[in-house]
Design a protein around this motif. Sequence first.
Motif, PDB file in Angstrom:
ATOM      1  N   PRO A  94      64.154  32.596  32.016  1.00 41.88           N
ATOM      2  CA  PRO A  94      63.379  31.427  31.607  1.00 41.88           C
ATOM      3  C   PRO A  94      61.949  31.805  31.250  1.00 41.88           C
ATOM      4  O   PRO A  94      61.392  32.752  31.807  1.00 41.88           O
ATOM      5  N   THR A  95      61.368  31.031  30.328  1.00 39.20           N
ATOM      6  CA  THR A  95      59.999  31.320  29.914  1.00 39.20           C
ATOM      7  C   THR A  95      59.383  30.092  29.262  1.00 39.20           C
ATOM      8  O   THR A  95      59.981  29.006  29.256  1.00 39.20           O
ATOM      9  N   TYR A  96      58.217  30.270  28.685  1.00 39.67           N
ATOM     10  CA  TYR A  96      57.479  29.189  28.027  1.00 39.67           C
ATOM     11  C   TYR A  96      58.336  28.593  26.913  1.00 39.67           C
ATOM     12  O   TYR A  96      58.683  29.272  25.941  1.00 39.67           O
ATOM     13  N   ASN A 135      55.653  33.464  31.983  1.00 41.99           N
ATOM     14  CA  ASN A 135      55.306  32.117  32.430  1.00 41.99           C
ATOM     15  C   ASN A 135      56.595  31.304  32.461  1.00 41.99           C
ATOM     16  O   ASN A 135      57.215  31.144  31.413  1.00 41.99           O
ATOM     17  N   PRO A 136      57.085  30.883  33.645  1.00 42.00           N
ATOM     18  CA  PRO A 136      56.324  30.706  34.883  1.00 42.00           C
ATOM     19  C   PRO A 136      56.564  31.740  35.978  1.00 42.00           C
ATOM     20  O   PRO A 136      55.967  31.644  37.051  1.00 42.00           O
ATOM     21  N   THR A 137      57.437  32.721  35.799  1.00 39.26           N
ATOM     22  CA  THR A 137      57.856  33.554  36.925  1.00 39.26           C
ATOM     23  C   THR A 137      56.852  34.640  37.293  1.00 39.26           C
ATOM     24  O   THR A 137      56.896  35.176  38.400  1.00 39.26           O
ATOM     25  N   GLY A 138      55.971  35.022  36.360  1.00 39.18           N
ATOM     26  CA  GLY A 138      55.014  36.077  36.631  1.00 39.18           C
ATOM     27  C   GLY A 138      55.556  37.480  36.452  1.00 39.18           C
ATOM     28  O   GLY A 138      54.829  38.453  36.646  1.00 39.18           O
ATOM     29  N   THR A 267      57.722  33.512  44.748  1.00 34.90           N
ATOM     30  CA  THR A 267      58.715  34.478  44.285  1.00 34.90           C
ATOM     31  C   THR A 267      58.209  35.246  43.070  1.00 34.90           C
ATOM     32  O   THR A 267      58.944  36.047  42.498  1.00 34.90           O
ATOM     33  N   GLY A 268      56.994  35.006  42.698  1.00 34.41           N
ATOM     34  CA  GLY A 268      56.385  35.688  41.564  1.00 34.41           C
ATOM     35  C   GLY A 268      55.073  35.014  41.233  1.00 34.41           C
ATOM     36  O   GLY A 268      54.725  33.972  41.790  1.00 34.41           O
ATOM     37  N   GLY A 269      54.339  35.600  40.304  1.00 36.47           N
ATOM     38  CA  GLY A 269      53.079  34.985  39.918  1.00 36.47           C
ATOM     39  C   GLY A 269      52.172  35.970  39.225  1.00 36.47           C
ATOM     40  O   GLY A 269      52.549  37.099  38.918  1.00 36.47           O
ATOM     41  N   PHE A 275      54.385  31.176  41.591  1.00 36.02           N
ATOM     42  CA  PHE A 275      55.659  30.534  41.278  1.00 36.02           C
ATOM     43  C   PHE A 275      56.526  30.534  42.528  1.00 36.02           C
ATOM     44  O   PHE A 275      56.696  31.577  43.168  1.00 36.02           O
ATOM     45  N   CYS A 276      57.051  29.371  42.897  1.00 34.66           N
ATOM     46  CA  CYS A 276      57.836  29.222  44.118  1.00 34.66           C
ATOM     47  C   CYS A 276      59.192  28.610  43.800  1.00 34.66           C
ATOM     48  O   CYS A 276      59.267  27.497  43.255  1.00 34.66           O
TER      49      CYS A 276
END
Length: 336
Positions: A94-96, A135-138, A267-269, A275-276
């Motif tokens: 997943p992404t923007y 974005n959004p996982t980092g 879980t990332g950022g 990102f949670c």
Amino acid sequence: MLEHGGRLRAAAQRYGIPLEDWLDLSTGVAPYGWDLPAVPGSAWARLPEADDGLEQAARDYYGAVSLLPVAGSQAAIQALPRLRANSSVGILAPTYAEHAAAWRREGHRVIKLSEGSVHRALPQVDVLLVVNPNNPTGRLIEPARLLDWHDELAERGGWLVVDEAFIDCTPEHSLAAYSDMPGLIVLRSFGKFFGLAGLRLGFVLAAQALLDELAALLGPWAVSGPARSVARSLLVDGEGQRRQRERLLVDGERLKALLRDCGLPSTGGSSLFQFCCTRRAVPCVELLARRGILVRLFAELDSLRFGLPADEAGWLRLEQGLLECAPILASLEETP
């Protein structure tokens, strides 16, 4: 129109909380910057001119050979699909979501890919699009791997498009220095790191021939004179950039630790957001919103994205909100 963070007025209306009483953490934009330079009257009164020093300042800042200023990287996201005939476009997801929407809008075939499936899919795609950090996982992909993908695509006239909107705090991972190679297009956002999303400025880093095509498509005066003036001053302010980078890196780690301590481990950022993933994402957003704290919900991913508070009062308010919500969320999880 796709949904984005920052829809504060809609939240104020929905929850009956005055606009000024909200803590808005729904975007990945730096919540602080530095004192803005004065804008000369000529920037307002005259049409923008390309020989005002902005392009050179941006080339020096990004370490790029050639680039084009645009009205936010969103302008490039929407325009680039118009520069190719019908293509197969692989997008790491997943992404923007604006990327896939823009390519579909122009009739291209979009294929959503996982990072692990890129190697197998690469021979079947004409364009590969990566948001790095994502974005959004980092998630951050190392430059060498991206360049390997580029080499395979470029051999047959394909493109690697890398959206680096959130990379300013980790410039060592950027492909800006390679962006003049045919088939490599790098997008940079000015507003996120500099905390000036409302300025609507971004840059496309690519080979000059492609930039000429894009400039012809976008037309003259794509970026306003005041935006050019402000950006030029900030792009040459190395000391201000250093301070901003250091503060964002520290605050990114602080947010990560706060979420962990309050029972929502990330879980990332990146330096600008965390990102949670949690099954409690929807009720968590609702409970925080009732307390005037706006965060970004990704319902299809069972996840939340938290931006950075701007000051100590904001940090304290977020901590209190998370601690107040924790027992309610825990009870919801225990309900059969």
